[in-house]
Design a protein around this motif. Structure first.
Motif, PDB file in Angstrom:
ATOM      1  N   ALA A  80       0.853  -1.183   0.000  1.00  0.00           N
ATOM      2  CA  ALA A  80       0.000   0.000   0.000  1.00  0.00           C
ATOM      3  C   ALA A  80       0.891   1.236   0.000  1.00  0.00           C
ATOM      4  O   ALA A  80       1.839   1.327   0.770  1.00  0.00           O
ATOM      5  CB  ALA A  80      -0.911   0.003   1.223  1.00  0.00           C
ATOM      6  N   SER A  81       0.593   2.165  -0.876  1.00  0.00           N
ATOM      7  CA  SER A  81       1.367   3.406  -0.946  1.00  0.00           C
ATOM      8  C   SER A  81       0.663   4.469  -0.112  1.00  0.00           C
ATOM      9  O   SER A  81      -0.392   4.967  -0.498  1.00  0.00           O
ATOM     10  CB  SER A  81       1.488   3.872  -2.396  1.00  0.00           C
ATOM     11  OG  SER A  81       2.222   5.076  -2.460  1.00  0.00           O
ATOM     12  N   TRP A  82       1.250   4.780   1.044  1.00  0.00           N
ATOM     13  CA  TRP A  82       0.620   5.791   1.896  1.00  0.00           C
ATOM     14  C   TRP A  82       0.673   7.162   1.223  1.00  0.00           C
ATOM     15  O   TRP A  82       1.538   7.456   0.402  1.00  0.00           O
ATOM     16  CB  TRP A  82       1.291   5.842   3.268  1.00  0.00           C
ATOM     17  CG  TRP A  82       2.779   5.728   3.265  1.00  0.00           C
ATOM     18  CD1 TRP A  82       3.520   4.612   3.540  1.00  0.00           C
ATOM     19  CD2 TRP A  82       3.730   6.755   2.950  1.00  0.00           C
ATOM     20  NE1 TRP A  82       4.862   4.883   3.410  1.00  0.00           N
ATOM     21  CE2 TRP A  82       5.016   6.181   3.047  1.00  0.00           C
ATOM     22  CE3 TRP A  82       3.629   8.091   2.588  1.00  0.00           C
ATOM     23  CZ2 TRP A  82       6.189   6.911   2.809  1.00  0.00           C
ATOM     24  CZ3 TRP A  82       4.780   8.826   2.338  1.00  0.00           C
ATOM     25  CH2 TRP A  82       6.041   8.234   2.462  1.00  0.00           C
ATOM     26  N   LEU A  83      -0.280   7.981   1.571  1.00  0.00           N
ATOM     27  CA  LEU A  83      -0.353   9.367   1.108  1.00  0.00           C
ATOM     28  C   LEU A  83      -0.201  10.272   2.319  1.00  0.00           C
ATOM     29  O   LEU A  83      -0.727   9.967   3.395  1.00  0.00           O
ATOM     30  CB  LEU A  83      -1.690   9.634   0.414  1.00  0.00           C
ATOM     31  CG  LEU A  83      -2.058   8.697  -0.744  1.00  0.00           C
ATOM     32  CD1 LEU A  83      -3.456   9.030  -1.264  1.00  0.00           C
ATOM     33  CD2 LEU A  83      -1.036   8.791  -1.861  1.00  0.00           C
ATOM     34  N   ALA A  84       0.506  11.373   2.157  1.00  0.00           N
ATOM     35  CA  ALA A  84       0.790  12.229   3.306  1.00  0.00           C
ATOM     36  C   ALA A  84       1.062  13.663   2.875  1.00  0.00           C
ATOM     37  O   ALA A  84       1.385  13.932   1.710  1.00  0.00           O
ATOM     38  CB  ALA A  84       1.988  11.684   4.090  1.00  0.00           C
ATOM     39  N   VAL A  85       0.954  14.572   3.815  1.00  0.00           N
ATOM     40  CA  VAL A  85       1.219  15.991   3.582  1.00  0.00           C
ATOM     41  C   VAL A  85       2.639  16.316   4.017  1.00  0.00           C
ATOM     42  O   VAL A  85       3.085  15.917   5.103  1.00  0.00           O
ATOM     43  CB  VAL A  85       0.214  16.873   4.351  1.00  0.00           C
ATOM     44  CG1 VAL A  85       0.553  18.351   4.196  1.00  0.00           C
ATOM     45  CG2 VAL A  85      -1.207  16.609   3.859  1.00  0.00           C
ATOM     46  N   PHE A  86       3.358  17.066   3.150  1.00  0.00           N
ATOM     47  CA  PHE A  86       4.727  17.479   3.438  1.00  0.00           C
ATOM     48  C   PHE A  86       4.874  18.975   3.188  1.00  0.00           C
ATOM     49  O   PHE A  86       4.181  19.544   2.342  1.00  0.00           O
ATOM     50  CB  PHE A  86       5.725  16.733   2.543  1.00  0.00           C
ATOM     51  CG  PHE A  86       5.778  15.257   2.784  1.00  0.00           C
ATOM     52  CD1 PHE A  86       6.693  14.709   3.677  1.00  0.00           C
ATOM     53  CD2 PHE A  86       4.902  14.401   2.122  1.00  0.00           C
ATOM     54  CE1 PHE A  86       6.732  13.350   3.900  1.00  0.00           C
ATOM     55  CE2 PHE A  86       4.942  13.033   2.343  1.00  0.00           C
ATOM     56  CZ  PHE A  86       5.866  12.508   3.233  1.00  0.00           C
ATOM     57  N   ALA A  87       5.797  19.585   3.924  1.00  0.00           N
ATOM     58  CA  ALA A  87       6.182  20.974   3.682  1.00  0.00           C
ATOM     59  C   ALA A  87       7.650  20.996   3.285  1.00  0.00           C
ATOM     60  O   ALA A  87       8.388  20.044   3.564  1.00  0.00           O
ATOM     61  CB  ALA A  87       5.971  21.801   4.959  1.00  0.00           C
ATOM     62  N   PRO A  88       8.104  22.045   2.613  1.00  0.00           N
ATOM     63  CA  PRO A  88       9.529  22.120   2.284  1.00  0.00           C
ATOM     64  C   PRO A  88      10.382  22.102   3.551  1.00  0.00           C
ATOM     65  O   PRO A  88       9.948  22.549   4.618  1.00  0.00           O
ATOM     66  CB  PRO A  88       9.655  23.474   1.570  1.00  0.00           C
ATOM     67  CG  PRO A  88       8.286  23.754   1.042  1.00  0.00           C
ATOM     68  CD  PRO A  88       7.350  23.193   2.065  1.00  0.00           C
ATOM     69  N   ALA A  89      11.593  21.568   3.446  1.00  0.00           N
ATOM     70  CA  ALA A  89      12.523  21.598   4.570  1.00  0.00           C
ATOM     71  C   ALA A  89      12.762  23.057   4.977  1.00  0.00           C
ATOM     72  O   ALA A  89      12.598  23.970   4.168  1.00  0.00           O
ATOM     73  CB  ALA A  89      13.841  20.937   4.182  1.00  0.00           C
ATOM     74  N   LYS A  90      13.074  23.263   6.213  1.00  0.00           N
ATOM     75  CA  LYS A  90      13.343  24.596   6.784  1.00  0.00           C
ATOM     76  C   LYS A  90      12.076  25.418   6.976  1.00  0.00           C
ATOM     77  O   LYS A  90      12.148  26.615   7.260  1.00  0.00           O
ATOM     78  CB  LYS A  90      14.358  25.376   5.935  1.00  0.00           C
ATOM     79  CG  LYS A  90      15.720  24.700   5.840  1.00  0.00           C
ATOM     80  CD  LYS A  90      16.700  25.529   5.048  1.00  0.00           C
ATOM     81  CE  LYS A  90      18.057  24.818   4.957  1.00  0.00           C
ATOM     82  NZ  LYS A  90      19.034  25.596   4.157  1.00  0.00           N
ATOM     83  N   THR A  91      10.906  24.783   6.806  1.00  0.00           N
ATOM     84  CA  THR A  91       9.675  25.470   7.194  1.00  0.00           C
ATOM     85  C   THR A  91       9.746  25.749   8.689  1.00  0.00           C
ATOM     86  O   THR A  91      10.136  24.863   9.464  1.00  0.00           O
ATOM     87  CB  THR A  91       8.444  24.601   6.880  1.00  0.00           C
ATOM     88  OG1 THR A  91       8.358  24.411   5.465  1.00  0.00           O
ATOM     89  CG2 THR A  91       7.160  25.242   7.379  1.00  0.00           C
TER      90      THR A  91
END
Length: 325
Positions: A251-262
């Motif tokens: 199963a390919s999980w889906l997730a929210v990410f922000a750019p590094a150094k946020t």
């Protein structure tokens, strides 16, 4: 001496103003719409889940969350865009195992990896399912495997493209069952399923979001879901383990990410609010209806999951040459 002191006072006042404005900006986040970038075309499970989450997230944050589709490169176009965006919390990525882990492992050129992002929160697992035309002689996975073992290369396997989660799931399936299926990559789920309906390919590894209507109409037959348990939307379809192939769960999980150094306070706010979103019964119900499994893991725990997944998929990729579309 008085002139020097005066200059020092002016500089100090300027620093205080800048510091104060920075704190004020963090305290008022968000003050304008947020863009949630989806790495794939509209209509698929990733896009549908992103729009569901974006709507609820925007309501809770008090600002619209605008979903923007940036397809291409198996997800690379979107990850490069968000990975190099300003780290201010206004451009987020709706990523997955493919965009964050397997794409960087597959591609020889430098792509943004998990090091270029701040992990915010998972949304769901999206297990692939094995489907075939309703007129196919394959009534279950056991019949499919038996035939494929006796006839190497004669079963055509459709996926939404090279390097996709479904493609990788198929590779694991073939490895475990000791079969050699002929992979036919398409540019998206829709053309793959249309060719399956037309009888031009034998089976497909795809998702309920693009096949459920055809399954319920009786034109497609679902042989198994690549999940640990049966999916809510397909209660009569066995999990891959129940179908006799243990260890092929994918199963390919889906997730929210922000750019590094946020900024840490902005990331923390997003993580907190995403936790609230994922606790909404309506969100969980809709995710189940999409054929996914709701999954709520945030921050450091999400990073731990990614580290573990990286080890697993590095081994898979190292054994099989793969390219992305």
């Amino acid at each position: 001496m008085k002139q020097v002191i005066k200059h020092i006072a002016v500089i100090a006042a300027g620093v205080a103003i800048l510091g104060g404005s920075g704190l004020a900006a963090a305290d008022t986040y968000p003050s304008r719409p947020i863009t949630l970038v989806v790495p794939f075309a509209p209509g698929g499970v990733t896009d549908s889940a992103a729009r569901l989450i974006g709507k609820s997230l925007g309501t809770r944050l008090g600002q619209p969350v605008v979903v923007e589709n940036r397809a291409g490169g198996g997800g690379a176009v979107a990850t490069e865009y968000v990975g190099r965006s300003k780290a201010d919390g206004y451009t987020l990525l709706f990523g997955s195992r493919v965009t964050q882990i397997t794409n960087p492992l597959i591609n020889k050129t430098r792509l943004p990896t998990d090091k270029d992002f701040t992990a915010i929160y998972t949304v769901c697992d999206a297990p692939a399912i094995i489907v075939t035309n309703a007129k196919s002689p394959f009534k279950d996975v056991r019949e499919l495997v038996t035939y494929a073992q006796k006839n190497p290369g004669k079963v055509n396997l459709a996926t939404a493209g090279n390097g996709t989660a479904a493609h990788l799931a198929a590779l694991v399936f073939m490895e475990i069952t000791k079969t050699n299926l002929t992979h036919v990559p398409y540019r998206g789920s829709s053309p793959a399923i249309q060719d399956l309906l037309a009888g031009n390919v034998d089976i497909a590894f795809d998702y309920p979001s693009s096949t459920l209507g055809f399954i319920r109409a009786g034109s497609l037959r679902a042989l198994a879901s690549l999940s640990e348990k049966r999916l809510t939307v397909l209660p009569n379809v066995p999990s891959i383990s129940e179908a006799g192939v243990k260890g092929a769960e994918s199963a390919s999980w889906l997730a929210v990410f922000a750019p590094a150094k946020t900024p840490a306070d902005i990331s923390a706010r997003l993580t907190t609010v995403m936790g609230q979103v994922m606790n909404e019964p309506e969100v969980q119900q809709r995710l189940n209806e999409l054929g996914t499994v709701p999954m709520a893991i945030g921050g450091k725990d999400l990073q731990t999951l990614m580290n573990r997944e990286t080890v697993r998929w590095r081994e898979v990729v190292s054994r099989t040459p793969i390219t992305t579309d």
